[in-house]
Write a protein that holds these residues in place. Sequence first.
Motif, PDB file in Angstrom:
ATOM      1  N   VAL A 269       6.042  22.764   0.168  1.00  0.00           N
ATOM      2  CA  VAL A 269       5.225  22.021   1.553  1.00  0.00           C
ATOM      3  C   VAL A 269       6.009  20.560   1.834  1.00  0.00           C
ATOM      4  N   ARG A 272       8.771  21.649   4.336  1.00  0.00           N
ATOM      5  CA  ARG A 272       8.095  21.655   5.891  1.00  0.00           C
ATOM      6  C   ARG A 272       7.819  20.559   6.418  1.00  0.00           C
ATOM      7  N   ARG A 273       7.451  19.834   6.114  1.00  0.00           N
ATOM      8  CA  ARG A 273       6.639  18.052   6.648  1.00  0.00           C
ATOM      9  C   ARG A 273       7.273  17.899   7.780  1.00  0.00           C
ATOM     10  N   SER A 276       9.404  18.997  10.504  1.00  0.00           N
ATOM     11  CA  SER A 276       8.181  19.251  11.743  1.00  0.00           C
ATOM     12  C   SER A 276       8.047  18.225  12.104  1.00  0.00           C
ATOM     13  N   GLU A 278       6.826  15.211  11.341  1.00  0.00           N
ATOM     14  CA  GLU A 278       5.664  14.117  11.974  1.00  0.00           C
ATOM     15  C   GLU A 278       5.078  13.685  11.157  1.00  0.00           C
ATOM     16  N   PHE A 280       4.248  11.690   7.603  1.00  0.00           N
ATOM     17  CA  PHE A 280       2.504  11.726   7.241  1.00  0.00           C
ATOM     18  C   PHE A 280       2.885  11.529   5.609  1.00  0.00           C
ATOM     19  N   ASP A 324      -5.192  20.734   6.223  1.00  0.00           N
ATOM     20  CA  ASP A 324      -4.171  20.603   7.122  1.00  0.00           C
ATOM     21  C   ASP A 324      -3.478  20.099   5.453  1.00  0.00           C
ATOM     22  N   VAL A 338      -0.993  15.342  -0.286  1.00  0.00           N
ATOM     23  CA  VAL A 338       0.328  15.337   0.891  1.00  0.00           C
ATOM     24  C   VAL A 338      -0.665  15.455   2.292  1.00  0.00           C
ATOM     25  N   ALA A 340      -2.059  12.921   5.927  1.00  0.00           N
ATOM     26  CA  ALA A 340      -1.948  12.542   7.701  1.00  0.00           C
ATOM     27  C   ALA A 340      -1.545  11.229   7.162  1.00  0.00           C
ATOM     28  N   SER A 341      -0.551  10.470   7.414  1.00  0.00           N
ATOM     29  CA  SER A 341      -0.018   8.965   7.174  1.00  0.00           C
ATOM     30  C   SER A 341      -1.563   7.752   7.223  1.00  0.00           C
ATOM     31  N   SER A 398       8.660   9.969   6.779  1.00  0.00           N
ATOM     32  CA  SER A 398       9.678  10.900   8.253  1.00  0.00           C
ATOM     33  C   SER A 398      10.951  11.132   7.945  1.00  0.00           C
TER      34      SER A 398
END
Length: 436
Positions: A269, A272-273, A276, A278, A280, A324, A338, A340-341, A398
């Motif tokens: 995970v 993968r993040r 991406s 984005e 987090f 998500d 995990v 969103a930031s 990031s």
Amino acid sequence: MPTFQRRFSIVQKLIASYAVVIFLTTAALVFALLGLYSQNRTAKEIARTDLFVISATYRLRESLSAQDRFAGRYLILKSDEFKDLFNQRQSEFMTILGELGRRGNDQPFRDLVASYERYRQATESIFATGNGDPLAAKKDSDEVAARIDAISALRRALLDQKLAEADRRESATVRLALILAFSGFILALTVASLTVHSISTAITKLKKGMHRIAEGDFDYDPQLPAGDEIGALAGDFVRMGKKLKELEQMSLDASPLTRLPGNIAIERVLNRRLQSGEPFAVCYADLDNFKAFNDHYGYIKASEVIKLTAELIHDTVRQMAGGDAFVGHVGGDDFVMVVASDKGGPVCEHVITRFDDFIRQHYSAEDLAKGAIEGVDRYGVPRTFPIMSISIAVVICSREEFASAVDIAKAAADIKDLLKSTPGSNYLINRRKGKR
């Protein structure tokens, strides 16, 4: 294998064979055309129908097993999450069933539909009342599984018959071609034989690969060259095997106590993040003074605290951060969230609030009055340990700052070391601290 076998599709190979046969003799062309066209049609029919049906039965079995697990967990935990997960897998099952029905609405298929309808009604009773008859649902599930296996077995038998018929036609084509024009058909026979052999060998390898994957050898590769329809199908087999292996690893990696994903899933995970792009937040939660609690109250009580803490964190993250978000169990009293930031701080605050209220229910009145318990530290030195608390190290991640999950884990460990020096439940986002 010759270069043209790798570069051309099945249809192109057949056309080349026909062109050579036409050039040499019309009589040989007619028979070779019929024979090779039959082989091509059989190969396509197998690729479109038989292999699809067999693959669909595997997916149906996996989906049915998942539904059984979620229905069973719902009976135990009464969590609507498992009902939603069950409905998702049921929808997936119905989609596959619809695709299978379009391939042939015969009696075995209708029996499967009827059996699944009974299973669906039994599970609806479980979700409606919360205490339906699990034995009845299990019996219906076993019946559905048996129907699926029957369809798979029937399709395998049909596939064997088609392969045998294809081999018979191949032999007849070769024999008659030799009789008609042995001397003039050397080149044509060579091209046709290579094409037919390629198809027959590919189908045999695919059949072997299907059996190996069914036996659990998810790494098996039929090693068919790309470039034609069967080569593309072989690639689908390899991807299917990798996906099944990934699902198996995730299942084995899950914690047996909390049922949360373990280290393999956590690393996957995080990577993968990062890919991406984005940003987090990774929240690394650790229970303070857990060892003293375990020594004082016993491992059974301590295991219960771990399990309930996992449920508390999982529920809070789902409520605060959405579907998500991810929650994993590193092991022991360590957990990873995990999100969103912008959700890191609010999630940590709610987890801390709920944990501080929850953990007091697991101490005796006497220990609560003292605000601590007596024990020994890891060095065997007698000490007084405060009521258990939770520390959460938060790393805003990031792709520009972190290259891998290992880098994130190291940053979280550094923050956690700072948190351990502060009493009580608290969290720290990078270098900014919030305390409750």
